[in-house]
Design a protein around this motif. Structure first.
Motif: not given
Length: 107
Positions: A51-67
């Motif tokens: 769950k922690g790894m998935l949350n981290q991946q989601l956070k990175v993906q969201t940041q990339q999309q925002q960028q």
């Protein structure tokens, strides 16, 4: 006689041993097998790590999309600023008057 003496000496130990094993009785309701407890604990730990790894991946993906969206907005803003001074950066076009031979005669 010796047997009776040995039996009398061991009797208190058996009386103490019974209460110690009350929680370890598989016939009691709610008894959980220790190996199942360990397995469940490991599975819960693994689930929390996943769950922690998935949350981290989601956070990175969201940041990339925002960028990416920010970059697109910046590029669009630059294009708008480049075209605003002359409204369009294309040469102005004038309507061309038709020549005599260009139009078909209608009968």
């Amino acid at each position: 006689m010796k047997r009776l003496l040995i039996l009398a000496a061991l009797l208190p130990f058996t009386a103490l041993a019974a209460p110690l094993n009350v929680d370890n009785n598989p016939n009691q309701p709610g008894y959980e097998i220790p190996s199942q407890q360990r397995m469940q604990s490991r599975m819960l730990n693994q689930q929390q790590q996943n769950k922690g790894m998935l949350n981290q991946q989601l956070k990175v993906q969201t940041q990339q999309q925002q960028q990416h969206l920010q970059n697109q907005m910046n590029n669009n803003q630059q294009r708008i600023q480049q075209t605003q001074p002359g409204m369009l950066n294309t040469p102005s076009t004038k309507p061309v008057a038709p020549r005599n031979g260009d139009m078909l005669k209608q009968y």
